[in-house]
Design a protein around this motif. Sequence first.
Motif, short mmCIF file in Angstrom:
data_model
loop_
_atom_site.label_atom_id
_atom_site.label_comp_id
_atom_site.label_asym_id
_atom_site.label_seq_id
_atom_site.Cartn_x
_atom_site.Cartn_y
_atom_site.Cartn_z
N PHE A 243 10.06 0.65 13.10
CA PHE A 243 8.97 1.73 12.88
C PHE A 243 8.38 2.14 11.39
CE2 PHE A 243 10.84 2.45 16.82
CZ PHE A 243 9.62 3.00 17.85
N GLU A 244 9.02 1.20 10.72
CA GLU A 244 8.39 1.20 9.33
C GLU A 244 8.87 2.82 8.68
OE1 GLU A 244 4.60 -0.24 8.95
OE2 GLU A 244 5.26 -2.28 9.10
N VAL A 245 10.02 3.24 8.79
CA VAL A 245 10.37 4.51 8.04
C VAL A 245 11.02 4.00 6.62
CG1 VAL A 245 11.82 6.58 8.35
CG2 VAL A 245 10.82 5.31 10.38
N LYS A 246 10.15 4.12 5.59
CA LYS A 246 10.37 3.79 4.64
C LYS A 246 10.25 4.80 3.56
CE LYS A 246 7.37 0.25 5.04
NZ LYS A 246 6.59 -1.05 4.73
N PHE A 247 10.85 4.75 2.36
CA PHE A 247 10.68 5.46 1.06
C PHE A 247 10.56 4.45 -0.23
CE2 PHE A 247 15.02 5.03 1.54
CZ PHE A 247 15.52 4.94 0.11
N ALA A 248 10.04 5.30 -1.14
CA ALA A 248 9.82 4.58 -2.68
C ALA A 248 10.95 5.32 -3.22
CB ALA A 248 8.57 4.59 -3.18
N ASP A 249 11.80 4.52 -3.79
CA ASP A 249 12.88 5.33 -4.88
C ASP A 249 12.17 5.64 -6.09
OD1 ASP A 249 12.73 2.85 -6.44
OD2 ASP A 249 14.47 2.16 -5.71
N LYS A 250 13.06 6.00 -7.00
CA LYS A 250 12.76 6.42 -8.31
C LYS A 250 12.03 5.47 -9.27
CE LYS A 250 16.36 10.09 -8.39
NZ LYS A 250 17.48 10.85 -9.25
N ASP A 251 12.09 4.25 -8.69
CA ASP A 251 11.64 3.13 -9.74
C ASP A 251 10.34 2.70 -8.93
OD1 ASP A 251 13.77 3.29 -11.59
OD2 ASP A 251 14.99 1.83 -10.60
N ASN A 252 9.97 3.38 -7.74
CA ASN A 252 9.00 3.17 -7.06
C ASN A 252 9.04 1.52 -6.00
OD1 ASN A 252 6.41 4.01 -6.10
ND2 ASN A 252 5.29 2.62 -7.24
N VAL A 253 10.44 1.47 -6.01
CA VAL A 253 10.67 0.35 -5.12
C VAL A 253 11.04 0.85 -3.66
CG1 VAL A 253 12.27 -1.63 -4.74
CG2 VAL A 253 11.87 -0.95 -6.98
N GLU A 254 10.31 0.09 -2.60
CA GLU A 254 10.31 0.54 -1.43
C GLU A 254 11.43 -0.02 -0.64
OE1 GLU A 254 6.65 1.70 1.07
OE2 GLU A 254 7.18 -0.58 1.22
N HIS A 255 12.24 1.00 0.08
CA HIS A 255 13.40 0.83 0.88
C HIS A 255 13.18 1.18 2.52
CE1 HIS A 255 15.74 -0.23 -2.76
NE2 HIS A 255 15.04 0.76 -3.14
N PHE A 256 13.95 0.77 3.39
CA PHE A 256 14.00 1.28 4.67
C PHE A 256 15.04 2.31 4.64
CE2 PHE A 256 12.07 -2.96 5.89
CZ PHE A 256 11.11 -2.49 6.54
N ALA A 257 14.74 3.30 5.31
CA ALA A 257 15.61 4.53 5.46
C ALA A 257 16.97 4.38 6.28
CB ALA A 257 15.04 5.71 5.81
N TRP A 258 17.84 5.10 6.24
CA TRP A 258 19.03 5.21 7.13
C TRP A 258 19.03 6.38 8.09
CZ3 TRP A 258 22.49 0.98 6.98
CH2 TRP A 258 22.16 0.16 5.61
N GLN A 259 19.10 6.13 9.24
CA GLN A 259 19.20 7.29 10.22
C GLN A 259 20.33 7.42 11.09
OE1 GLN A 259 15.03 5.24 11.29
NE2 GLN A 259 14.74 7.36 12.14
#
Length: 480
Positions: A243-259
């Motif tokens: 479902f592409e639930v992603k976020f950009a971290d403080k360094d603007n690197v994208e990660h998949f979230a944990w749910q």
Amino acid sequence: MSKEDVGITVSKNEDFSEWYTQVVLKAKLADYAPVKGLIVLRPDGHSIWESLKNTFDKKFAKNGIRNGFLPVLIPESLLGKEQKHFAGFNPEVFWVTHSGTNEIGDRLALRPTSETLAYTLYSKWIQSWRDLPLKINFWNTALRAEIKATKPFLRTSEFLWQEGHTVHITQEEAEQEVMKILDIYKNTVEEELAIPVTTGKKSEKEKFVGAVYTTTMESIMPDGKALQMGTSHFLGQNFSKPFEVKFADKDNVEHFAWQTSWGVSWRLIGAMIMAHGDDQGLVLPPKVAPTQVVIVPIYRNDEGRDKVLPKVKEIQESLEAKDIRVQVDDRQGLSPGYKFNDWEMKGVPIRIEIGPKDIEKQSIVVAKRYNREKTNLQFSEIEKVVEVLDEIQKNMLEKAREQSKENTKYVSDYTEFKLKIEEGGFFNAPWCGKLECEEKIKEETGADIRVIPFGSEDTNSKCMYCGEQSKSIPIFARGY
């Protein structure tokens, strides 16, 4: 006299299923709807659910969880995005195929659960680490096609529940959330409904479809069957990736979230009925009782009425000032005995009886529903009713714990297990951890692994089925 006015006609010990159904209907908690598999919640039943809802909402809010709302219709294309999840629920899904007389094209599912819908939206709402954690709870109905073995509150095609869905930056934070929710569930069920539960994990076979693992709380009912009371799931990234639930971290690197996801349903009400009810009807724990105290004035004529009712009003106001939920039963044309039986059927924790002789003695009769014990209280001691309610709540939980202990046994021999499972109950039995053994036990006995309790790891025993070294001692039982 209507059928509702007739008392329970079967014994709890002799015909548990029929007894349960009669209590639900005659205590006026629910009734059958015109559509098979559906029930109507009556005011007392709804009040109990609202009481639980209010308690959960307060606890959720302290954990940073807010309530939202989701629609009931889900496009088939969304369900298909998570194939394991969709395959798991597909046999139970109700489908909407027409709008009026026109076909709608992409079928719409009546929500069996909301992961696919919620996470499609979460992927839009979450952009960066600043948006996390996201914690939303939904008070919904869910619809699953339960047409054959239906039973009010326990197995219906539509049911009330809450389902929470949270999103986190790290795996550790998500797993902590899973346990926080399980603790909230356990404490609420034990403190409010006076039902003891055992917490732990589900086996791989029994876990929620799409979860990395499922934690659960299970109770044993008086008829020896297990009831799943609530679950809290660690979903890992199993939904965030499709479902592409992603976020950009403080360094603007994208990660998949944990749910995580978690829920309880109105089957908690069913558990309460089974755990505490008796041959006279419902027995309610004071904390969730719609009416905690009923006052029954007793008099024979207008003179007695004029003498008793002012005192009744005074007592009612005194108790209500202590936030006690009180009703006065001054129905005309009904005997005191009829009223006593009626309120016993409805499970009201305390009945207060007061007549002209009690006025003279400056006292009231206090009848406790859970053990039918009667005591006297002086008018000057009326505030002690608060203490009596607290005592009833505590004693009901202790009684239920004793019943649970009596229904829990340890078995290591499979032949013995096959004999004893017929009697019902929780059975702690060593298991090697293999799916084959779990499936064979289910196939041959009808019992499955209800919960692998926390701390039940064991390498000193032999699996009761295959004789190999055990890995844990789960609880096996037949269930609802």
